[in-house]
Design a protein around this motif. Sequence first.
Motif: not given
Length: 121
Positions: A69-71, A95-97, A105-110
Amino acid sequence: MSARRHIINETNQQAAKIPDNNEEVCDNSSLIEQLIMLRKKYSLLEKEMDCMNKIINLIRDGVVVSNSQGIVLSANLAVEQLTGLHINDLVGKDLKQLADAGVFINEPASFVARRQKALLT
Protein backbone atom coordinates in the motif's frame (compact mmCIF):
# COMPACT_ATOMS: atom_id res chain seq x y z
CA MET A 1 13.78 -20.87 0.55
CA SER A 2 15.62 -18.42 2.78
CA ALA A 3 16.36 -19.36 6.36
CA ARG A 4 14.05 -16.57 7.55
CA ARG A 5 11.14 -17.80 5.41
CA HIS A 6 11.81 -21.38 6.55
CA ILE A 7 11.68 -20.36 10.22
CA ILE A 8 8.48 -18.39 9.67
CA ASN A 9 6.84 -21.35 7.87
CA GLU A 10 7.92 -23.79 10.56
CA THR A 11 6.74 -21.47 13.31
CA ASN A 12 3.36 -21.07 11.63
CA GLN A 13 3.05 -24.84 11.25
CA GLN A 14 3.89 -25.40 14.91
CA ALA A 15 1.49 -22.67 16.02
CA ALA A 16 -1.27 -24.33 13.99
CA LYS A 17 -0.72 -27.53 15.97
CA ILE A 18 -1.55 -25.82 19.27
CA PRO A 19 -5.15 -26.81 19.98
CA ASP A 20 -8.02 -24.34 20.32
CA ASN A 21 -10.11 -24.37 23.48
CA ASN A 22 -12.71 -26.44 21.61
CA GLU A 23 -10.20 -29.15 20.72
CA GLU A 24 -8.56 -31.72 22.89
CA VAL A 25 -6.10 -29.94 25.17
CA CYS A 26 -2.61 -31.39 25.26
CA ASP A 27 -0.74 -31.82 28.51
CA ASN A 28 1.14 -28.80 29.92
CA SER A 29 4.61 -30.21 29.29
CA SER A 30 3.90 -30.57 25.57
CA LEU A 31 2.59 -27.02 25.38
CA ILE A 32 5.63 -25.70 27.27
CA GLU A 33 7.95 -27.57 24.88
CA GLN A 34 6.16 -26.02 21.90
CA LEU A 35 6.43 -22.54 23.40
CA ILE A 36 10.15 -23.01 24.09
CA MET A 37 10.69 -24.15 20.51
CA LEU A 38 8.75 -21.14 19.17
CA ARG A 39 10.81 -18.76 21.33
CA LYS A 40 14.06 -20.26 20.01
CA LYS A 41 12.89 -19.91 16.41
CA TYR A 42 11.73 -16.35 17.04
CA SER A 43 15.14 -15.56 18.53
CA LEU A 44 16.85 -16.95 15.42
CA LEU A 45 14.58 -14.86 13.22
CA GLU A 46 15.39 -11.73 15.24
CA LYS A 47 19.13 -12.40 14.85
CA GLU A 48 18.74 -12.86 11.10
CA MET A 49 16.70 -9.67 10.78
CA ASP A 50 19.32 -7.80 12.83
CA CYS A 51 22.02 -9.06 10.44
CA MET A 52 19.92 -8.03 7.43
CA ASN A 53 19.41 -4.54 8.89
CA LYS A 54 23.15 -4.18 9.46
CA ILE A 55 23.81 -5.10 5.82
CA ILE A 56 21.14 -2.69 4.55
CA ASN A 57 22.62 0.09 6.66
CA LEU A 58 25.99 -0.43 4.97
CA ILE A 59 24.46 0.51 1.61
CA ARG A 60 25.27 4.12 0.75
CA ASP A 61 22.12 4.58 -1.31
CA GLY A 62 18.87 5.29 0.48
CA VAL A 63 16.79 2.16 0.93
CA VAL A 64 13.14 2.52 1.92
CA VAL A 65 11.06 -0.62 2.48
CA SER A 66 7.30 -0.28 2.10
CA ASN A 67 4.33 -2.59 1.99
CA SER A 68 2.08 -3.03 -1.05
CA GLN A 69 0.00 0.00 0.00
CA GLY A 70 3.08 2.26 -0.02
CA ILE A 71 3.38 2.57 3.76
CA VAL A 72 6.99 2.85 4.95
CA LEU A 73 8.04 -0.16 7.05
CA SER A 74 11.72 0.68 7.46
CA ALA A 75 14.61 2.60 5.95
CA ASN A 76 18.38 2.56 6.16
CA LEU A 77 20.67 5.16 7.71
CA ALA A 78 21.48 6.67 4.30
CA VAL A 79 17.84 7.80 4.06
CA GLU A 80 18.32 9.76 7.29
CA GLN A 81 21.42 11.42 5.85
CA LEU A 82 19.75 12.15 2.50
CA THR A 83 16.46 13.48 3.86
CA GLY A 84 17.48 14.86 7.25
CA LEU A 85 14.57 12.94 8.79
CA HIS A 86 14.87 10.26 11.45
CA ILE A 87 13.77 6.78 10.36
CA ASN A 88 11.08 6.78 13.06
CA ASP A 89 9.59 9.89 11.43
CA LEU A 90 9.22 7.98 8.14
CA VAL A 91 7.92 4.62 9.40
CA GLY A 92 4.15 4.38 9.04
CA LYS A 93 3.96 7.25 6.56
CA ASP A 94 2.59 6.99 3.02
CA LEU A 95 5.31 7.13 0.34
CA LYS A 96 3.10 9.19 -1.96
CA GLN A 97 2.55 11.82 0.72
CA LEU A 98 6.28 11.88 1.47
CA ALA A 99 7.07 12.30 -2.24
CA ASP A 100 4.42 15.03 -2.60
CA ALA A 101 5.98 16.81 0.40
CA GLY A 102 9.35 16.74 -1.39
CA VAL A 103 11.03 14.29 0.99
CA PHE A 104 12.13 12.12 -1.93
CA ILE A 105 13.66 13.66 -5.04
CA ASN A 106 13.05 10.68 -7.33
CA GLU A 107 9.92 8.63 -7.58
CA PRO A 108 10.11 5.59 -5.26
CA ALA A 109 10.42 2.24 -7.05
CA SER A 110 7.14 1.02 -5.50
CA PHE A 111 5.26 3.80 -7.32
CA VAL A 112 6.83 2.82 -10.62
CA ALA A 113 6.07 -0.87 -10.01
CA ARG A 114 2.47 -0.12 -9.02
CA ARG A 115 1.94 2.09 -12.08
CA GLN A 116 3.39 -0.61 -14.35
CA LYS A 117 1.58 -3.34 -12.39
CA ALA A 118 4.91 -5.09 -11.92
CA LEU A 119 6.01 -7.24 -9.03
CA LEU A 120 8.67 -5.49 -6.98
CA THR A 121 11.21 -7.85 -5.42
